[in-house]
Scaffold this motif. Structure first.
Motif, PDB file in Angstrom:
ATOM      1  N   GLU A   1      -7.424  -9.899  -4.205  1.00  0.00           N
ATOM      2  CA  GLU A   1      -8.024  -9.593  -4.811  1.00  0.00           C
ATOM      3  C   GLU A   1      -9.981  -8.966  -4.103  1.00  0.00           C
ATOM      4  O   GLU A   1     -10.203  -8.841  -4.886  1.00  0.00           O
ATOM      5  N   TYR A   2      -9.611  -9.289  -2.849  1.00  0.00           N
ATOM      6  CA  TYR A   2     -10.124  -7.925  -2.248  1.00  0.00           C
ATOM      7  C   TYR A   2     -10.246  -6.662  -2.012  1.00  0.00           C
ATOM      8  O   TYR A   2     -10.391  -5.686  -1.577  1.00  0.00           O
ATOM      9  N   LYS A   3      -8.773  -6.337  -2.702  1.00  0.00           N
ATOM     10  CA  LYS A   3      -8.186  -4.874  -2.273  1.00  0.00           C
ATOM     11  C   LYS A   3      -8.739  -3.642  -2.418  1.00  0.00           C
ATOM     12  O   LYS A   3      -9.840  -2.692  -1.500  1.00  0.00           O
ATOM     13  N   GLU A   4     -10.632  -3.518  -3.933  1.00  0.00           N
ATOM     14  CA  GLU A   4     -11.002  -2.841  -4.455  1.00  0.00           C
ATOM     15  C   GLU A   4     -12.281  -2.787  -3.136  1.00  0.00           C
ATOM     16  O   GLU A   4     -12.389  -1.968  -2.915  1.00  0.00           O
ATOM     17  N   LEU A   5     -12.447  -4.110  -2.739  1.00  0.00           N
ATOM     18  CA  LEU A   5     -13.514  -4.187  -2.121  1.00  0.00           C
ATOM     19  C   LEU A   5     -13.734  -3.031  -0.366  1.00  0.00           C
ATOM     20  O   LEU A   5     -14.173  -2.576   0.509  1.00  0.00           O
TER      21      LEU A   5
ATOM     22  N   PHE B   1      -4.525  -5.718   2.262  1.00  0.00           N
ATOM     23  CA  PHE B   1      -3.869  -6.177   0.876  1.00  0.00           C
ATOM     24  C   PHE B   1      -3.162  -7.275   0.598  1.00  0.00           C
ATOM     25  O   PHE B   1      -2.844  -8.033  -0.512  1.00  0.00           O
TER      26      PHE B   1
ATOM     27  N   CYS C   1      -4.640   9.756   3.241  1.00  0.00           N
ATOM     28  CA  CYS C   1      -5.641   9.080   4.419  1.00  0.00           C
ATOM     29  C   CYS C   1      -4.876   8.714   5.779  1.00  0.00           C
ATOM     30  O   CYS C   1      -4.830   8.202   6.694  1.00  0.00           O
TER      31      CYS C   1
ATOM     32  N   ALA D   1       1.062  -1.343  -0.011  1.00  0.00           N
ATOM     33  CA  ALA D   1      -0.007  -0.259   0.057  1.00  0.00           C
ATOM     34  C   ALA D   1       1.167   1.529   0.376  1.00  0.00           C
ATOM     35  O   ALA D   1       1.766   1.069   0.336  1.00  0.00           O
TER      36      ALA D   1
ATOM     37  N   HIS E   1     -10.462  -1.495  -0.214  1.00  0.00           N
ATOM     38  CA  HIS E   1     -10.688  -0.284  -0.042  1.00  0.00           C
ATOM     39  C   HIS E   1     -11.522   0.948  -0.404  1.00  0.00           C
ATOM     40  O   HIS E   1     -12.136   2.164   0.789  1.00  0.00           O
ATOM     41  N   ASP E   2     -12.378   0.878  -1.390  1.00  0.00           N
ATOM     42  CA  ASP E   2     -13.387   1.741  -1.448  1.00  0.00           C
ATOM     43  C   ASP E   2     -15.055   1.660  -1.082  1.00  0.00           C
ATOM     44  O   ASP E   2     -15.948   2.700  -0.940  1.00  0.00           O
ATOM     45  N   ILE E   3     -15.367   0.060  -0.412  1.00  0.00           N
ATOM     46  CA  ILE E   3     -16.182  -0.364  -0.170  1.00  0.00           C
ATOM     47  C   ILE E   3     -16.469  -0.317   1.524  1.00  0.00           C
ATOM     48  O   ILE E   3     -16.524   0.721   2.829  1.00  0.00           O
TER      49      ILE E   3
END
Length: 181
Positions: A145-149, A140, A91, A85, A151-153
């Protein structure tokens, strides 16, 4: 009866919120302007968050460390010698703290009560944010595989959910506004 008179509490809320948000944002901009982003110099609050997040990851048993990013005003966060990251200015949660404080000011009561609640809220937001950065970095590494989920949600939902809960607590219980209206 004029629109101002009929909607006075609403307009006062907007004015107090808008002015405090503007003043705090300008102060934050002035704070950031003392750092040389072109020389990849990260601001002090981002440094604190990166260092404390590293400490949390270490405390949780991870092999973690941070380094200054060579090409950006940020930090690289490593788990098990793998860069997972970047800790950038966004942040550090200062913008969330400004939003939180502006809302509390908009429903302010006494100076002491308002100031103490803002201070306590900022400490809570900071601590949760440090844990958030550490857990995101660990996530991360372990679950890329769940990075966007994550970080973004999930983590924004958590941090803004806590801020919303603090706002509700302020308006309904502490400020006395909820009891009057």
């Amino acid at each position: 009866m004029s629109i101002w008179q009929k909607n006075r509490p609403f307009f006062l809320f907007l004015i107090k919120f808008g002015l405090s948000y503007l003043i705090l944002s300008v102060l934050y901009w002035l704070y950031l302007s003392q750092y040389n982003a072109e020389a990849n110099e990260a601001d002090g609050m981002t440094t604190i968050v990166a260092e404390q997040s590293q400490d949390v990851a270490l405390w949780l048993g991870q092999e973690a460390y941070i380094t200054e990013h060579p090409e950006q005003p940020s930090y690289r966060f490593f788990i098990n010698n793998k860069a997972v990251a970047r800790v950038v200015e966004g942040c550090n949660a200062v913008s969330v703290m400004i939003l939180f404080a502006a809302f509390v000011v908009a429903f302010s009561t006494t100076f002491k009560r308002t100031s103490l609640f803002i201070l306590a809220g900022i400490v809570i937001i900071h601590l949760l944010n440090v844990v958030r950065v550490a857990l995101l970095s660990m996530g991360f590494y372990h679950y890329p595989e769940y990075k966007e989920l994550m970080h973004d949600i999930l983590f924004p939902l958590f941090i803004y959910g806590v801020v919303f809960a603090l706002w509700v607590l302020w308006v309904m219980k502490i400020s006395g506004y909820g009891k009057k209206h």
